[in-house]
Design an enzyme around this catalytic site. Structure first.
Site, PDB file in Angstrom:
ATOM      1  N   CYS A   1      53.033  58.857  42.222  1.00 54.45           N
ATOM      2  CA  CYS A   1      52.179  60.043  42.067  1.00 54.45           C
ATOM      3  C   CYS A   1      52.341  61.115  43.144  1.00 54.45           C
ATOM      4  O   CYS A   1      52.763  62.222  42.850  1.00 54.45           O
ATOM      5  CB  CYS A   1      50.719  59.597  42.032  1.00 54.45           C
ATOM      6  SG  CYS A   1      50.344  58.556  40.635  1.00 54.45           S
TER       7      CYS A   1
HETATM    8  N1  LIG Z   1      50.029  54.401  39.367  1.00 54.06           N
HETATM    9  C1  LIG Z   1      49.037  55.170  39.771  1.00 54.06           C
HETATM   10  O1  LIG Z   1      48.441  54.954  40.825  1.00 54.06           O
HETATM   11  C2  LIG Z   1      48.594  56.364  38.945  1.00 54.06           C
HETATM   12  C3  LIG Z   1      47.350  56.933  39.216  1.00 54.06           C
HETATM   13  C4  LIG Z   1      46.933  58.002  38.456  1.00 54.06           C
HETATM   14  C5  LIG Z   1      47.764  58.531  37.466  1.00 54.06           C
HETATM   15  N2  LIG Z   1      48.991  57.965  37.244  1.00 54.06           N
HETATM   16  C6  LIG Z   1      49.805  58.534  36.161  1.00 54.06           C
HETATM   17  O2  LIG Z   1      49.659  57.703  35.019  1.00 54.06           O
HETATM   18  C7  LIG Z   1      50.867  57.643  34.272  1.00 54.06           C
HETATM   19  C8  LIG Z   1      51.314  56.195  34.134  1.00 54.06           C
HETATM   20  O3  LIG Z   1      51.582  55.679  35.422  1.00 54.06           O
HETATM   21  P1  LIG Z   1      51.685  54.128  35.722  1.00 54.06           P
HETATM   22  O4  LIG Z   1      51.683  53.980  37.199  1.00 54.06           O
HETATM   23  O5  LIG Z   1      50.679  53.396  34.913  1.00 54.06           O
HETATM   24  O6  LIG Z   1      53.151  53.811  35.168  1.00 54.06           O
HETATM   25  P2  LIG Z   1      53.770  52.345  34.946  1.00 54.06           P
HETATM   26  O7  LIG Z   1      55.242  52.518  35.053  1.00 54.06           O
HETATM   27  O8  LIG Z   1      53.071  51.359  35.803  1.00 54.06           O
HETATM   28  O9  LIG Z   1      53.392  52.004  33.443  1.00 54.06           O
HETATM   29  C9  LIG Z   1      53.861  52.720  32.370  1.00 54.06           C
HETATM   30  C10 LIG Z   1      54.032  51.776  31.193  1.00 54.06           C
HETATM   31  O10 LIG Z   1      54.385  52.560  30.061  1.00 54.06           O
HETATM   32  C11 LIG Z   1      55.349  51.827  29.300  1.00 54.06           C
HETATM   33  N3  LIG Z   1      56.041  52.774  28.437  1.00 54.06           N
HETATM   34  C12 LIG Z   1      57.051  53.620  28.713  1.00 54.06           C
HETATM   35  N4  LIG Z   1      57.360  54.340  27.619  1.00 54.06           N
HETATM   36  C13 LIG Z   1      56.543  53.941  26.642  1.00 54.06           C
HETATM   37  C14 LIG Z   1      56.364  54.311  25.289  1.00 54.06           C
HETATM   38  N5  LIG Z   1      57.082  55.291  24.738  1.00 54.06           N
HETATM   39  N6  LIG Z   1      55.435  53.675  24.565  1.00 54.06           N
HETATM   40  C15 LIG Z   1      54.672  52.704  25.118  1.00 54.06           C
HETATM   41  N7  LIG Z   1      54.783  52.317  26.393  1.00 54.06           N
HETATM   42  C16 LIG Z   1      55.699  52.928  27.141  1.00 54.06           C
HETATM   43  C17 LIG Z   1      56.205  51.159  30.343  1.00 54.06           C
HETATM   44  O11 LIG Z   1      56.895  50.050  29.798  1.00 54.06           O
HETATM   45  C18 LIG Z   1      55.146  50.755  31.372  1.00 54.06           C
HETATM   46  O12 LIG Z   1      54.644  49.467  31.116  1.00 54.06           O
HETATM   47  C19 LIG Z   1      51.853  58.525  35.023  1.00 54.06           C
HETATM   48  O13 LIG Z   1      51.804  59.816  34.491  1.00 54.06           O
HETATM   49  C20 LIG Z   1      51.295  58.539  36.423  1.00 54.06           C
HETATM   50  O14 LIG Z   1      51.673  59.703  37.138  1.00 54.06           O
HETATM   51  C21 LIG Z   1      49.421  56.878  37.942  1.00 54.06           C
END
Ligand SMILES: NC(=O)c1ccc[n+]([C@@H]2O[C@H](COP(=O)([O-])OP(=O)(O)OC[C@H]3O[C@@H](n4cnc5c(N)ncnc54)[C@H](O)[C@@H]3O)[C@@H](O)[C@H]2O)c1
Length: 446
Positions: free
Chosen positions: A283
């Site tokens: 992030c």
């Molecule tokens: N990690 C954090 O602390 C955090 C906090 C706030 C916001 N975010 C935002 O949230 C979003 C997700 O982040 P995250 O950390 O959960 O990512 P992550 O990589 O942990 O998880 C994403 C998941 O999405 C799956 N995925 C990818 N393409 C897909 C599709 N087309 N259909 C279904 N599943 C699919 C992946 O296999 C993975 O399991 C990002 O935009 C990130 O910037 C993250």
């Protein structure tokens, strides 16, 4: 396709609200990562039947077997909602056909060129749009550039003949979770919601209010997108300031932490941020680039973002310099030195190494000819320069045998008193040893 008349729209809205209130609404959370999994489980614990959709078969297998990868979801909690039939992980997107709500929580990384990679959001949104049914509530939670919901999602649904705010309800709600934060979980953090229309926002807010006490509705989706970006730019810029301050304090022979801690006694107008080996995670280092990219398209250069990024990205190099100098003072050189790194995750308490500055530091140390080993209770294995490294235990023997013990992530599991007592030289980039008395020259801090 059946189009909603004004009367039909009211009926559809009331019906969706009733289904949500009665827990009859079926939810799909797309992306079961650090964001999607805790959210899906929070809804399941709130009584909803939730399908966690993901494309990663290993992740799905583990989740359905009751093994959570998230520090915010206990295995026990996962097992309970699985047993109660309130949660299931699946790769079968046809469940969207039967769903009332779809929440998109897929990754939004950067391309090699530092431009936004929106392909995951597009792929997920296309799955939803292809199975759209009248009255569907679709919420994007992935962090993204301002305008994504309006410019990307709206045309996708319109292309299928669905009018946002009439046939389908579209909203953006930033996820503000802080993985492994012991005080604030997904349901304690106030939720910001912006809709493509006021009705979209009202429906999304109604959904979140079922599990989150405070929901803040803003004027539109773009405002909600910008809220998240401003929060993370704020952190990024302040971390850069702390990092640059550390570089200045070092030249002035002053402890950065002593200055920041004393400044933090001011009861207003100051928030403490601390220096570190750089910016990591999915992030803080990434999201500002989404905003900068969007502004560049508009002919505007986001200067604060550019400078903060430059300072933060210089920190791994600075850490390597610090280690080299500390070794030099002990008549050793980096080439041939043995370095035991403590922590490679991007922050304490998690096993996430995405964008972790620790990996860059270690890569650079290896390039300088140092022999590197690492300990991290959350990260069993890493790859550096094409070579796999397995985590080691930070035993007294290893701590004492290293030319330098380098603290890169301040996991609570490390015994810092023992580390300072046993190691010959400690370079501490996280202030983990700040309050520990040590013989002169043994501990070098950022
Ligand atoms: N990690 C954090 O602390 C955090 C906090 C706030 C916001 N975010 C935002 O949230 C979003 C997700 O982040 P995250 O950390 O959960 O990512 P992550 O990589 O942990 O998880 C994403 C998941 O999405 C799956 N995925 C990818 N393409 C897909 C599709 N087309 N259909 C279904 N599943 C699919 C992946 O296999 C993975 O399991 C990002 O935009 C990130 O910037 C993250």
């Amino acid at each position: 396709m059946v189009r909603a008349s004004r009367e039909g729209l009211e009926v559809m809205t009331t019906d969706l609200m009733r289904r949500i209130r009665d827990r009859a609404a079926r939810l799909c959370v797309i992306g079961q990562g650090y964001v999607g999994l805790p959210l899906a489980i929070a809804f399941a614990r709130g009584g909803f039947v939730v399908t966690g959709l993901d494309t990663d078969p290993d992740r799905l297998g583990a989740l359905n077997a009751g093994r959570s990868h998230s520090p915010d979801v206990e295995d026990e909690t996962l097992a309970t909602v699985l047993r109660e039939g309130l949660y299931e992980a699946s790769a079968d997107f046809s469940v969207l056909d039967q769903s009332d709500v779809a929440v998109i929580c897929v990754p939004t990384p950067l391309r090699k060129t530092k431009d936004p990679d929106i392909s995951f959001v597009l792929a997920a949104a296309e799955e939803v749009a292809a199975r759209f049914r009248p009255g569907h509530l679709v919420i994007l939670e992935s962090t993204t550039y301002p305008g994504t919901t309006q410019e990307l999602l709206v045309p996708l649904f319109e292309g299928r003949g669905a009018r946002p705010g009439v046939d389908v309800f579209l909203a953006f709600s930033p996820e503000r979770i802080d993985p492994a934060n012991p005080t604030y979980s997904v349901t304690d953090i106030p939720k910001v919601v912006g809709g493509v229309t006021p009705r979209c926002a009202a429906l999304a807010a109604f959904l979140y209010r079922q599990i989150i006490a405070q929901v803040i509705v803003v004027s539109n989706a773009k405002v909600a997108e910008l809220v998240k970006l401003y929060e993370n730019v704020f952190r990024n810029v302040n971390i850069a300031l702390a990092n640059e301050f550390a570089l200045m304090c070092r030249r002035l022979g002053v402890s950065t932490r002593e200055v920041i801690d004393a400044a933090a006694t001011k009861p207003f107008g100051f928030l403490p941020f601390y220096p570190g080996p750089g910016i990591g995670g999915h992030c803080i280092g990434v999201d500002p680039a989404y905003l900068a990219w969007k502004m560049r398209l508009d002919g505007y250069e986001a200067r604060c973002i550019r400078l903060a990024d430059e300072i933060n990205r210089s920190m791994p190099g600075h850490v390597v310099e610090l280690v080299g100098e500390a070794l030099n003072r002990r008549r050793r050189c980096l080439n041939g030195a043995t370095i035991l790194a403590l922590g490679v995750a991007y922050k304490r308490g998690v096993g996430d190494t995405r964008e972790s500055p620790a990996l860059e530091v270690l890569g650079r140390l290896i390039e300088c000819g140092a022999g590197v080993a690492y300990a991290d209770p959350y990260v069993p294995e890493i790859t550096l320069g094409g070579h796999a490294f397995k985590a080691v235990e930070p035993t007294d023997e290893r701590l004492a045998g290293a030319d330098c013990v380098l603290i890169l992530t301040d996991h609570a599991e490390f015994d810092y008193h023992r580390i300072v007592a046993v190691a010959a030289l400690v370079v501490d980039t996280r202030g983990a040893t700040y309050e520990i008395q040590a013989p002169a020259g043994r501990v070098v801090t950022l």
